[in-house]
Design a protein around this motif. Sequence first.
Motif, mmCIF file in Angstrom:
data_model
loop_
_atom_site.group_PDB
_atom_site.id
_atom_site.type_symbol
_atom_site.label_atom_id
_atom_site.label_comp_id
_atom_site.label_asym_id
_atom_site.label_seq_id
_atom_site.Cartn_x
_atom_site.Cartn_y
_atom_site.Cartn_z
ATOM 1 N N ASN A 1 62.417 49.196 42.864
ATOM 2 C CA ASN A 1 62.285 48.467 41.185
ATOM 3 C C ASN A 1 61.336 47.620 41.504
ATOM 4 O O ASN A 1 60.358 47.262 40.658
ATOM 5 C CB ASN A 1 63.694 47.982 40.823
ATOM 6 C CG ASN A 1 64.615 48.953 40.598
ATOM 7 O OD1 ASN A 1 64.288 49.995 40.135
ATOM 8 N ND2 ASN A 1 65.847 48.614 40.512
ATOM 9 N N ARG A 2 61.206 46.813 42.683
ATOM 10 C CA ARG A 2 60.219 45.827 42.893
ATOM 11 C C ARG A 2 58.885 46.506 43.026
ATOM 12 O O ARG A 2 57.885 45.926 42.385
ATOM 13 C CB ARG A 2 60.524 45.230 44.356
ATOM 14 C CG ARG A 2 59.378 44.196 44.767
ATOM 15 C CD ARG A 2 59.850 43.328 45.900
ATOM 16 N NE ARG A 2 59.572 44.301 47.017
ATOM 17 C CZ ARG A 2 59.766 43.998 48.262
ATOM 18 N NH1 ARG A 2 59.927 42.767 48.882
ATOM 19 N NH2 ARG A 2 59.708 44.962 49.318
ATOM 20 N N ILE B 1 52.818 56.604 36.648
ATOM 21 C CA ILE B 1 53.247 55.180 37.504
ATOM 22 C C ILE B 1 54.271 56.106 38.415
ATOM 23 O O ILE B 1 54.171 56.039 39.649
ATOM 24 C CB ILE B 1 54.087 54.164 36.794
ATOM 25 C CG1 ILE B 1 52.852 53.466 35.854
ATOM 26 C CG2 ILE B 1 54.690 53.356 37.922
ATOM 27 C CD1 ILE B 1 53.571 52.382 35.067
ATOM 28 N N ALA B 2 55.192 56.931 38.080
ATOM 29 C CA ALA B 2 56.070 57.621 39.075
ATOM 30 C C ALA B 2 55.083 58.494 39.920
ATOM 31 O O ALA B 2 55.469 58.458 41.181
ATOM 32 C CB ALA B 2 57.062 58.506 38.227
ATOM 33 N N ALA B 3 54.250 59.143 39.247
ATOM 34 C CA ALA B 3 53.512 60.000 40.421
ATOM 35 C C ALA B 3 52.538 59.485 41.124
ATOM 36 O O ALA B 3 52.395 59.863 42.450
ATOM 37 C CB ALA B 3 52.637 60.911 39.492
ATOM 38 N N VAL B 4 52.132 58.114 40.724
ATOM 39 C CA VAL B 4 51.294 57.423 41.938
ATOM 40 C C VAL B 4 52.036 56.711 42.858
ATOM 41 O O VAL B 4 51.578 56.584 43.984
ATOM 42 C CB VAL B 4 50.159 56.385 41.183
ATOM 43 C CG1 VAL B 4 50.903 55.203 40.625
ATOM 44 C CG2 VAL B 4 48.933 55.901 42.104
ATOM 45 N N VAL C 1 61.982 58.210 35.088
ATOM 46 C CA VAL C 1 63.279 57.882 34.524
ATOM 47 C C VAL C 1 63.589 56.360 35.039
ATOM 48 O O VAL C 1 63.757 55.407 34.627
ATOM 49 C CB VAL C 1 64.327 58.768 34.573
ATOM 50 C CG1 VAL C 1 65.795 57.947 34.218
ATOM 51 C CG2 VAL C 1 64.449 60.120 33.827
ATOM 52 N N GLN C 2 63.107 56.327 36.126
ATOM 53 C CA GLN C 2 63.380 54.830 36.927
ATOM 54 C C GLN C 2 62.241 53.949 36.316
ATOM 55 O O GLN C 2 62.465 52.959 36.186
ATOM 56 C CB GLN C 2 62.988 54.955 38.524
ATOM 57 C CG GLN C 2 64.320 55.823 39.236
ATOM 58 C CD GLN C 2 64.036 56.192 40.580
ATOM 59 O OE1 GLN C 2 62.950 56.752 40.942
ATOM 60 N NE2 GLN C 2 65.070 56.048 41.562
ATOM 61 N N VAL C 3 61.127 54.579 36.384
ATOM 62 C CA VAL C 3 60.044 53.632 35.749
ATOM 63 C C VAL C 3 60.408 53.226 34.266
ATOM 64 O O VAL C 3 60.362 52.012 34.037
ATOM 65 C CB VAL C 3 58.616 54.418 35.695
ATOM 66 C CG1 VAL C 3 57.632 53.530 35.100
ATOM 67 C CG2 VAL C 3 58.103 54.817 37.172
ATOM 68 N N LYS C 4 60.837 54.307 33.599
ATOM 69 C CA LYS C 4 61.197 53.940 32.134
ATOM 70 C C LYS C 4 62.247 52.670 32.116
ATOM 71 O O LYS C 4 62.210 51.915 31.332
ATOM 72 C CB LYS C 4 61.794 55.181 31.502
ATOM 73 C CG LYS C 4 62.071 55.072 30.168
ATOM 74 C CD LYS C 4 62.500 56.248 29.351
ATOM 75 C CE LYS C 4 62.691 55.908 27.957
ATOM 76 N NZ LYS C 4 62.975 57.232 27.227
ATOM 77 N N THR C 5 63.135 53.095 32.989
ATOM 78 C CA THR C 5 64.425 51.997 33.071
ATOM 79 C C THR C 5 63.954 50.435 33.547
ATOM 80 O O THR C 5 64.242 49.475 33.022
ATOM 81 C CB THR C 5 65.471 52.348 34.157
ATOM 82 O OG1 THR C 5 65.973 53.597 33.533
ATOM 83 C CG2 THR C 5 66.612 51.446 34.416
#
Length: 146
Positions: free
Chosen positions: A78-79, A114-117, A135-139
């Motif tokens: 998350n950070r 963002i998830a891919a990079v 999903v983590q990025v969206k959250t």
Amino acid sequence: MRKYLIIIFILSCSQLIAQVKTPAKARTKPRQRLAKPAVDGKAVYTKYCLTCHQADGGGVPNMNPPLIKTSYVLGDKNRLIKVVLNGFSENVDIDGESYSNVMPAHDFLKDQEIAAVLTYIRKNFTNKAGAITAVQVKTVRATNKK
């Protein structure tokens, strides 16, 4: 012998005629639906990150932090996502070293980018960390406070 040749010829012709009468769509194998191409994390890195963090992820001493086995890259997902979304506008200490270059926010990138990079970074440059999902990025984006 001639009867056999005639029979073989007739059978061959009947198979050919059957193929001609069968519509082309019925003769071909059904097309498989191609999955939507995944975002290439390396391409996103090359476009947005390489200039500051370098091709090898080594960064620039006292300016841009390395991405090689640092607590920011390998630690709290998350950070790390927030770093990409918000950037840094002041000096930051990472693993005992200070870095002063401003990192702009990359909140314009899509969640999948963002998830891919970040997954690319966490799995390359000698890093061995788990993936980050869209999903983590969206959250994180939904609850992100700058």
